[in-house]
Scaffold this motif. Structure first.
Motif, mmCIF file in Angstrom:
data_model
loop_
_atom_site.group_PDB
_atom_site.id
_atom_site.type_symbol
_atom_site.label_atom_id
_atom_site.label_comp_id
_atom_site.label_asym_id
_atom_site.label_seq_id
_atom_site.Cartn_x
_atom_site.Cartn_y
_atom_site.Cartn_z
ATOM 1 N N ALA A 14 0.915 -1.181 0.069
ATOM 2 C CA ALA A 14 -0.065 0.081 -0.029
ATOM 3 C C ALA A 14 0.870 1.352 -0.213
ATOM 4 N N GLY A 15 0.367 2.651 -0.169
ATOM 5 C CA GLY A 15 0.891 3.678 0.089
ATOM 6 C C GLY A 15 2.130 3.875 -0.642
ATOM 7 N N PHE A 16 3.257 4.558 0.092
ATOM 8 C CA PHE A 16 4.574 4.729 -0.503
ATOM 9 C C PHE A 16 5.356 3.613 -0.994
ATOM 10 N N GLY A 17 5.131 2.424 -0.139
ATOM 11 C CA GLY A 17 5.810 1.329 -0.490
ATOM 12 C C GLY A 17 5.458 0.909 -1.961
ATOM 13 N N GLU A 18 4.354 0.698 -2.111
ATOM 14 C CA GLU A 18 3.816 0.391 -3.493
ATOM 15 C C GLU A 18 3.869 1.387 -4.608
ATOM 16 N N ALA A 19 3.954 2.630 -4.265
ATOM 17 C CA ALA A 19 4.301 3.690 -5.092
ATOM 18 C C ALA A 19 5.668 3.577 -5.754
ATOM 19 N N GLU A 189 -2.112 11.373 1.692
ATOM 20 C CA GLU A 189 -3.274 10.674 1.767
ATOM 21 C C GLU A 189 -2.953 9.343 1.196
ATOM 22 N N THR A 190 -2.981 8.320 2.087
ATOM 23 C CA THR A 190 -2.624 6.731 1.762
ATOM 24 C C THR A 190 -3.506 6.138 2.868
ATOM 25 N N GLU A 191 -3.174 4.782 3.145
ATOM 26 C CA GLU A 191 -4.059 4.083 3.920
ATOM 27 C C GLU A 191 -3.587 4.313 5.464
ATOM 28 N N PHE A 192 -2.693 5.451 5.623
ATOM 29 C CA PHE A 192 -2.008 5.645 6.901
ATOM 30 C C PHE A 192 -3.008 6.072 8.160
ATOM 31 N N GLN A 217 2.541 8.839 -4.818
ATOM 32 C CA GLN A 217 3.490 8.954 -6.054
ATOM 33 C C GLN A 217 4.473 10.138 -5.757
ATOM 34 N N ASP A 218 3.987 11.198 -5.094
ATOM 35 C CA ASP A 218 4.945 12.158 -4.904
ATOM 36 C C ASP A 218 6.076 11.849 -4.039
#
Ligand code: NDP
Ligand code: 8X3
Length: 253
Positions: A14-19, A189-192, A217-218
């Motif tokens: 999810a989130g940053f890791g996935e991006a 804005e992720t699942e955080f 993505q940013d």
């Protein structure tokens, strides 16, 4: 597997890791992706392998489980140990509570994941980098590492620990040509927030009301940028926020 660089990204479901996984895949990196949610890792593996013609190694484990980290990484094939970039991203916040009211299980989860999990994974991967005399570690901190906010006590402390560990790693790894970069994002804005507020979607949504938050993505673009510089250049510490945010406390809504 055709020759190429390898990025090892924790918390890629999810989130940053996935991006980050997608960003590095786009640049031709092969990937080791980790997380607890196996189905999500497998889906991401399939998508990235098809789209970018790279190889992806999904590893399912909880970063808090030292034995699992040691066994799974200890059994990783030699070819996958040539890790060029380690992104220590897996992490979370749980709740917002005054210090005398916090749930001690939440405290354990945050410290065990954000601090000890990062250490366990790094302890396994760093010797591989040392042996090759090259590599870069990107630790995902937070604006919460730099500025403590009300009721954020233990989460902020866990991220301050990531900040301190990044400084310590950088010193200890200087002789081995290993770069250590701490990236400290602000509100994204992720699942955080959904995780922080334990599934309360309305409360999670409220966190990002009235301003434009960062996207995953940013953050991935920033992480990749830090990893795309010439060999003699290292960004040590980078804070990235939405334009509407000055630090972990001040957000203009
Ligand atoms: P998400 O909740 O979207 O993603 C978190 C990732 O961490 C998931 O892939 C999750 O995988 C993984 N993870 C959590 N706990 C564990 C565990 N015990 N073992 C293995 N993997 C775990 O959040 P973000 O992408 O926003 O957060 C990523 C990092 O960025 C965290 O360290 C967070 O503290 C930090 N951060 C976030 C900010 C934000 O505003 N979003 C700002 C600053 C920093 P799975 O559940 O499948 O195990
Ligand atoms: C995540 C950002 O402001 O919720 O680290 O602490 S914040």
């Amino acid at each position: 597997m055709k020759p190429g660089k390898i990025a090892f990204i924790t918390g890629a479901t999810a989130g940053f890791g996935e991006a980050c996984a997608e960003r590095f895949a786009k640049e031709g990196y092969h990937l080791v992706i980790t997380g607890r949610r196996e189905a999500r890792l497998e889906e991401l593996q399939q998508q990235l392998e098809q789209q970018y013609r790279i190889k992806v190694m999904p590893l399912v484990f909880d970063v808090r489980n030292k034995e699992a980290v040691e066994t799974i990484l200890g059994n990783l094939d030699e070819a996958w140990r040539a890790v060029d970039v380690l992104v220590n991203n897996a992490g979370l916040a749980l709740d917002l509570s005054p210090i005398d009211e916090g749930d001690t299980e939440d405290w354990d989860t945050m410290i065990d994941t954000n601090v000890k999990g990062l250490l366990y994974v790094s302890r396994m991967v760093i010797p591989w980098m040392k042996a090759r005399q090259q590599g870069q570690i990107v630790n995902i901190g937070s604006t919460a590492a730099k500025t403590v906010y009300a009721k954020g006590n233990v989460y902020c402390a866990s991220k301050a620990a990531v900040d301190a560990l990044s400084q310590g790693m950088r010193i200890d790894l200087l002789p081995y040509n290993i770069k250590v970069t701490a990236v400290h994002p602000g509100a994204a804005e992720t699942e955080f927030s959904l995780v922080r507020f334990k599934g309360d979607a309305a409360r999670a949504k409220d966190v990002y009301k009235g301003f434009t938050p960062l996207t995953a993505q940013d953050v991935a673009d920033v992480v990749f940028y830090c990893c795309s510089l010439p060999p003699h250049v290292c960004i040590n510490d980078l804070v990235v926020t939405p334009t509407a945010q000055a630090n972990a406390y001040y957000i203009h809504r």
